[in-house]
Design a protein around this motif. Structure first.
Motif: not given
Ligand SMILES: *Cc1c(COP(=O)(O)O)cnc(C)c1O
Length: 395
Positions: A86-88, A112, A155, A184, A187, A208-209, A218, A338
């Protein structure tokens, strides 16, 4: 790509990380396996010692994951990357990899939410201290830096006000103080912003985005610039354990092929939606990097190829108007997250930030009538028609 000619970004999206495989597939196959056979004991030993290259165990390395990692590294102009669950998972692995007890982090205030919570509530248990500042205001990073600052974490653009930080200036002050600039880039995606060109040391994404782009995975990724950093981060990720799985890596890799065209359409649509909202009598203001009244419009012009697919707008009638719009949309999907092909709409005050309470929201700059849109790639007239009918329900 094996030839020397530098191909264009939209072509790279289609062709990156294709690798070469025994049966010459056009698309990298899915190695849905947790582990890999050794021919004999000597080979197993050589693989573990790193004397020969090869796969041992999927948490350590897997061909499907690696193909996707190669593609993302190429798109960001990095050296290699590390696919995460995941991003986290990517963000927490980066903190584990680059911080030790006694270090200090400077972090964007508008980052975030869980990123800042992780720093303030979890990393603090390991004696890592964090200062959160408005990195979009010039001079704030420099004022927050201490002798033990190890990471400046930015970010940009960031929620909910789509605030933009000048990456070049952030890199300058960070490097003057021998710290690392971690960005990060979720966006914008590398289609619209390539932080390594402005001095970033490490890039992270929530895949995920936009990178995956279809709201069905994810995932996260860490992109680094050299072999030493790659090896040390790979070792930590192996122990951290939050790697992406082969099937999700395959889906992200598939999503990447259309990143350039998706982003182009996201940008086109968002411009039209922003122009529409600016003129609407129920809308107090619109926050979007493509509008000249954005406080950091000039910085956006310098570091973005286009203005992206995210915007927020403030309704004149505050909380109740925001809620009314949420209950009235029919075409836009009412959901958090998003960067997918579908338009998502969200009202922070009655949704993601409701539990904070009005006072805390006010302190955090989250106004009661703020609506966030992740503009999708549908026909823009359908998005506008829906907003028009939903906004007309505010009485
Ligand atoms: C969603 C998001 C995260 C976290 O990512 P996950 O895949 O939900 O763990 C981190 N940074 C930004 C800018 C995000 O939009």
């Amino acid at each position: 790509m094996s030839n020397n000619k530098k191909i264009n970004f939209d072509s790279l999206c289609v062709h990156s990380g294709m690798g070469s495989y025994e049966h010459r597939p056009v698309t990298p196959p899915i190695y849905q396996t947790s582990t890999f056979k050794f021919d004999n004991a000597d080979q197993g030993a050589a693989l573990f010692k790193g004397e020969i290259e090869g796969y041992i165990y999927t948490r350590m390395l897997n061909p499907t994951i690696q193909a996707m990692e190669d593609a993302v590294a190429e798109l960001e102009g990095g050296y290699k990357s590390l696919g995460c669950a995941s991003g986290m998972a990517a963000i927490s692995a980066v903190f584990m990899a680059f911080l030790k007890a006694g270090d200090h982090v400077v972090c964007s205030k508008s980052v975030y939410g869980p990123t800042l919570t992780l720093l303030q509530n979890v990393m603090s248990k390991f004696n890592v201290e964090t200062t959160d500042v408005d990195t979009d205001i010039e001079g704030e990073i420099e004022r927050a830096i201490k002798p033990n600052t190890k990471i400046v974490y930015v970010e940009t653009p960031a929620n909910p006000m789509i605030s933009i930080t000048d990456l070049e200036k952030a890199a300058d002050v960070t490097h003057k103080n021998n710290a690392l600039l971690i960005v990060d880039n979720t966006f914008m995606s590398p289609a619209l912003q390539q932080p390594f060109n402005f001095g970033a040391d490490v890039i992270v994404h929530s895949m995920t985005k936009y990178l995956n782009g279809h709201a069905d995975v994810v995932g996260g990724i860490i992109i680094v610039k050299d072999e030493t950093t790659y090896q040390s981060t790979r070792k930590i990720l192996n122990q951290h354990g939050g790697v992406i799985d082969p099937f999700n890596a395959f889906l992200v890799h598939r999503g990447l092929k259309t990143l350039a065209v998706r982003m182009q359409k996201h940008c086109e649509n968002t411009k039209v939606v922003a122009d529409y909202l600016v003129k609407h009598p129920q809308v107090k203001y619109v926050r979007y990097p493509g509008l000249k009244d954005h406080p950091n419009y000039e910085i956006g012009l310098k570091q973005h190829k286009d203005f992206g697919g995210m915007l927020s707008f403030e309704l004149n009638d505050g909380f109740s108007a925001g809620k009314k719009v949420m209950d009235s949309v029919k075409f836009c999907t009412l959901a958090v997250s998003l960067g997918g092909v579908e338009t998502l709409i969200q009202h922070p005050a009655s949704m993601t930030h409701l539990s904070m309470g009005a006072e805390a929201r006010k302190a955090a700059g989250i106004t009661e009538g703020l609506v966030r849109l992740s503009v999708g790639i549908e026909n823009v007239s359908d998005i506008i028609e829906d907003l028009e009918q939903a906004l007309s329900k505010i009485s």
